[in-house]
Design an enzyme around this catalytic site. Structure first.
Site, PDB file in Angstrom:
ATOM      1  CG  ASP A  92      -2.169   0.918   1.246  1.00 37.89           C
ATOM      2  OD1 ASP A  92      -2.334   1.434  -0.086  1.00 37.89           O
ATOM      3  OD2 ASP A  92      -2.709   1.179   2.196  1.00 37.89           O
ATOM      4  CD  GLU A 147      -0.552   5.650  -3.773  1.00 38.30           C
ATOM      5  OE1 GLU A 147      -1.356   4.473  -4.103  1.00 38.30           O
ATOM      6  OE2 GLU A 147       0.115   5.848  -2.797  1.00 38.30           O
ATOM      7  CG  ASP A 175      -8.082   4.461   0.511  1.00 30.78           C
ATOM      8  OD1 ASP A 175      -7.876   3.426   0.647  1.00 30.78           O
ATOM      9  OD2 ASP A 175      -7.114   5.327   0.981  1.00 30.78           O
TER      10      ASP A 175
END
Length: 819
Positions: free
Chosen positions: A410, A413, A488
């Protein structure tokens, strides 16, 4: 975790949306400087362009600044060897032609413009005559003409309409918490699109990792363009004309989703966060006590010691190895989250090793970059370095030894809390093949390379066992390393609709193993929303419920007995269809075609099918039309060409029409293609609970049809060495009989002893007799007696279906149902 500033995003797009400005310098006139067997190089005053015919329908175009850079590598491209095919190159003072068996690429020299034609002269795509290729300092861009009836699809994770025409998009992986239908960019960006016009398709993959953008007529109504803030104008052109061919060629170039472990196709339960250990056991016990199938429970960041990755909070989880072992006995796998941010703590062993090994991203002055994420001040591995990826892979040893089955990457990015840009500085330095490249170039592949290091490391720690890795950020080709999900999302009906479009876009971009947080991550769903979302979510390739910290309970039993029963039946259906789903993954591993696919892939000539936003195909044979409006109890479904059977009542419909069907809660509109041969199994509580027995083929006759059935052990890589089971099932229907032929198996895999069951629908009369390899089979008096028989058949007059049961000896066999 908030979205990128709208002002910054708009400013960036504006910089690419003003092609008339003097700063954009066209490539201008060129000369042919070199001709090879399948390649032509053109040289102009400022740039050089190389056009290479890689395959009859695949062309690479690469514009570089002069002098040409010495490096030519790709994080995405894995196909390096190409089959020989004939290429003819001819030229005049004004034009150079490159002809393959499928394409005629015409290069005008004054000024330089490219046009792609079929061999019979049909114009597929061409550079815009006024603009073409251009540079702006370090920026590159190309403009192409945009026919009025051309549509555009793909680009990875995008939340709006499937057709991108009239809009512009940015490729820049972004932690976009709170995002909506129009938020762009999102977590995963794949700079590939498929264009469709008059039923014919082509695709373009712009292999550039810098921040890039695509403009499909937002600036000019008759032009589309794409470009990047740095790097080369390097793209691959794929001609179909079938959309499936484009996807197959693109994924052959960048790689396909490998066969996942079978357990990862089961239902998965997650929240931020299940803790302490007794809560995890409570969740597991409830699944088993309530007979709701589930294979996976996730542990979010609260299992760690102060958010330090590769550690346990021993107050919350005092005996993690024993807990995981107990869960395995119940049939559960555990997946743990791991972020790239490593806490800056001189007493923390991971930090110590990374500092000693010079493994972290640095700034231009050589200092280690420090950014705030969940642990506070943190440092970040340089995943572009093979040595660092190898080190990262070794860090999983403890979790693997504890019995953790899968890993969830997670925040990659990469997301940074204390930065206005929500990411690292653009000048942060990465190894990048020894080039010491800036984050501006590496940002979009950071998550991909993290998941690469994870997969490779876990595979070394568990040789011959298929890894399961889930990543939030990736780039083209990232499907080689990890599954993906949409990040999300929110508990709204709009986000249910968005999830379908996102996963369809991702599938069109090569990301076949994809899902969305069922029920929504932010906020809490209403009981009806969760139930409807689960109805749709069991058809996501990745089927996982997940929700945020502080939201209401979001488990299948959280909404009362009635909805618990409905939710159980929804999950039961996924487990019944596991053989079909596993075969869809097998086909995807061979072809790159998505498991959950837009109708345009199969029906490019049907404008109504192409226009569908909320319907999709599940594999090749199911059409799914989720109810995505609150309160709806009936639903309109468009059925494309062919014959379609309502899965719930076996009624059949002719295609090319819209039908209205009842859709009470728990009854998602679901249709099966005529001619389908659907492998199913008994419902189990987890994928490894019992072998498939019986293996049941649901047969929906419509003339003659055939299908392959694939099986292996579901966990190892032995299938790569011939340890698999492959058979062909063929159905022939005449006025006097239905004949089913099952071939002998290919491959060495031997499943446990079992029965085969054939269920043939739409049989209005009982057969006069049923034969197996020419020998009559005894008729049973009921389905109950058929289940006890080794061999027998039964006619169900209420369902107009014939059942046949016999032992599976993996040999060739023919069943005949005489009318």
């Amino acid at each position: 975790m908030s979205r990128i500033s709208p002002f910054l995003a708009a400013a960036f797009l504006l910089s690419f949306a003003t092609p008339g400005c003097a700063k954009w310098q066209s490539i201008g006139p060129v000369k042919v400087s070199k001709v090879d067997a399948n390649q032509v190089t053109f040289t102009g005053p400022r740039s050089a362009v190389t056009v290479t015919a890689l395959a009859p329908g695949v062309i690479r175009v690469r514009m570089t600044a002069r002098p040409r850079p010495k490096t030519d590598y790709s994080w995405a491209v894995v196909k390096r060897q190409w089959k020989h095919f004939p290429v003819t190159i001819t030229g005049t003072p004004k034009q150079e032609d490159i002809r393959t068996p499928e394409l005629d690429v015409r290069a005008s020299l004054h000024p330089f413009r490219l046009a792609f034609y079929t061999r019979d002269g049909w114009l597929i795509s061409q550079d815009d005559p006024d603009l073409g290729m251009a540079r702006d300092g370090s920026g590159v861009r190309v403009w192409k003409t945009m026919p009025s009836n051309e549509q555009y699809f793909g680009l990875g994770e995008k939340g709006g309409r499937l057709d991108k025409r009239g809009h512009s998009y940015v490729m820049w992986n972004t932690d976009a918490a709170g995002w909506g239908a129009t938020t762009d960019p999102l977590y995963e960006d794949v700079p590939f699109f498929l264009a469709l016009r008059s039923g014919k398709a082509y695709g373009i993959f712009f292999d550039n990792t810098y921040r890039s953008s695509f403009d499909f007529g937002a600036t000019f109504p008759n032009r589309y363009s794409f470009g990047a803030a740095g790097g080369n104008l390097n793209y691959y052109f794929f001609y179909g004309p079938a959309p499936k061919t484009v996807i197959e060629e693109f994924t052959a170039l960048v790689g396909r989703t490998p066969l996942p472990p079978r357990w990862s196709l089961g239902y998965q339960q997650s929240r931020y966060s299940y803790y302490p250990a007794k809560m995890v056991r409570f969740i597991a016990n409830n699944f088993r006590l309530r007979d709701i199938p589930c294979d996976v429970i996730y542990l979010d960041i609260h299992y760690m010691n102060g958010y330090r990755v590769f550690t346990w909070n021993h107050h919350r989880f005092p005996h993690p190895r024993a807990m995981i072992a107990a869960l395995r006995k119940q049939g559960f796998r555990v997946v743990t989250i791991l972020d790239p941010g490593i806490k800056l703590d001189p007493n923390y062993w991971v930090y110590q090793q990374g500092i000693a090994g010079h493994d972290f991203v640095t700034l231009p002055d050589g200092k280690v970059y420090v950014g705030d994420v969940w642990p506070g001040a943190s440092v970040f591995p340089d995943f572009t370095s093979p040595r660092v990826r190898d080190w990262w892979g070794t860090l999983y040893r403890g979790l693997v030894s504890d019995g953790v089955s899968g890993f969830w990457n997670d925040m990659n990015e990469p997301s940074i809390f204390n930065s206005a840009s929500r990411t690292m500085p653009l000048d942060a330095v990465f190894y990048d093949h020894g080039l010491e490249s800036p984050q501006a170039k590496i940002h979009n592949v950071f998550g991909m390379q993290m998941s690469r290091g994870t997969r490779d490391g876990v595979l070394r720690l568990r040789p011959n066992r298929r890894p399961f890795v889930l990543t939030r950020a990736t780039y083209a080709g990232g499907q080689r390393y990890a599954a993906v999900w949409t990040g999300d999302n929110s508990a709204t009906w709009q986000h249910l609709r968005i999830s379908i479009r996102e996963i369809l876009n991702m599938g069109l971009s090569g990301l076949a193993f994809a899902g969305a947080d069922i029920g929504g991550f932010a906020k809490s769903p209403t009981p009806d929303l969760y139930t409807r979302w689960l109805e749709a979510g069991i058809f996501y390739p990745l089927c996982r419920t997940h929700t945020n910290f502080g939201t209401a309970e979001q488990d299948p039993w959280s909404y009362g007995i009635r909805r618990e029963n409905i939710n159980r039946r929804s999950i039961d259906l996924r487990y019944r269809l596991l053989p079909y789903l596993y075969n869809a993954f097998y086909q995807s591993s061979q072809t790159g075609l998505p498991i959950m696919r837009a109708l345009l892939l199969d029906y490019p000539d049907d404008p109504e099918a192409v226009a569908q936003q909320d319907e999709f195909l599940f594999g090749s044979d199911f059409l799914v039309a989720p109810v995505v409006r609150d309160g709806a109890r009936a639903w309109r479904v468009y059925l494309p060409e062919g014959k379609w059977f309502n899965f719930w009542n076996d009624r059949f419909y002719d295609g090319k029409q819209t039908v209205r069907v009842n859709a009470p809660l728990g009854r998602i509109p679901l249709f099966v293609r005529g001619g389908a041969i659907v492998p199913t199994q008994q419902v189990v509580q987890y994928t490894g609970q019992a072998p498939i027995d019986p293996l049941t083929f649901l047969i929906y006759p419509d003339g003659n049809s055939s299908s392959e059935y694939y099986e292996d052990d579901g966990s190892t890589l032995d299938y790569q060495h011939g340890d698999y089971f492959l058979r062909r099932i063929s159905v022939e229907q005449t006025p006097s009989r239905v004949s089913v032929q099952i071939s002998a198996r290919q491959g060495s895999y031997q499943p446990p002893a079992r029965s085969l069951v054939l269920k043939i629908f739409n049989q209005r009369h009982s057969p006069k007799r049923v034969l197996l390899d020419g020998s009559p089979v005894a008729r049973e008096t009921s389905l109950a007696s058929l289940k006890k028989a080794a061999t027998g058949w039964f006619y169900d007059s209420e369902k107009n279906a014939v059942w046949l049961r016999f032992p599976d000896h993996a040999t060739a066999i023919t069943a005949q149902f005489e009318k």
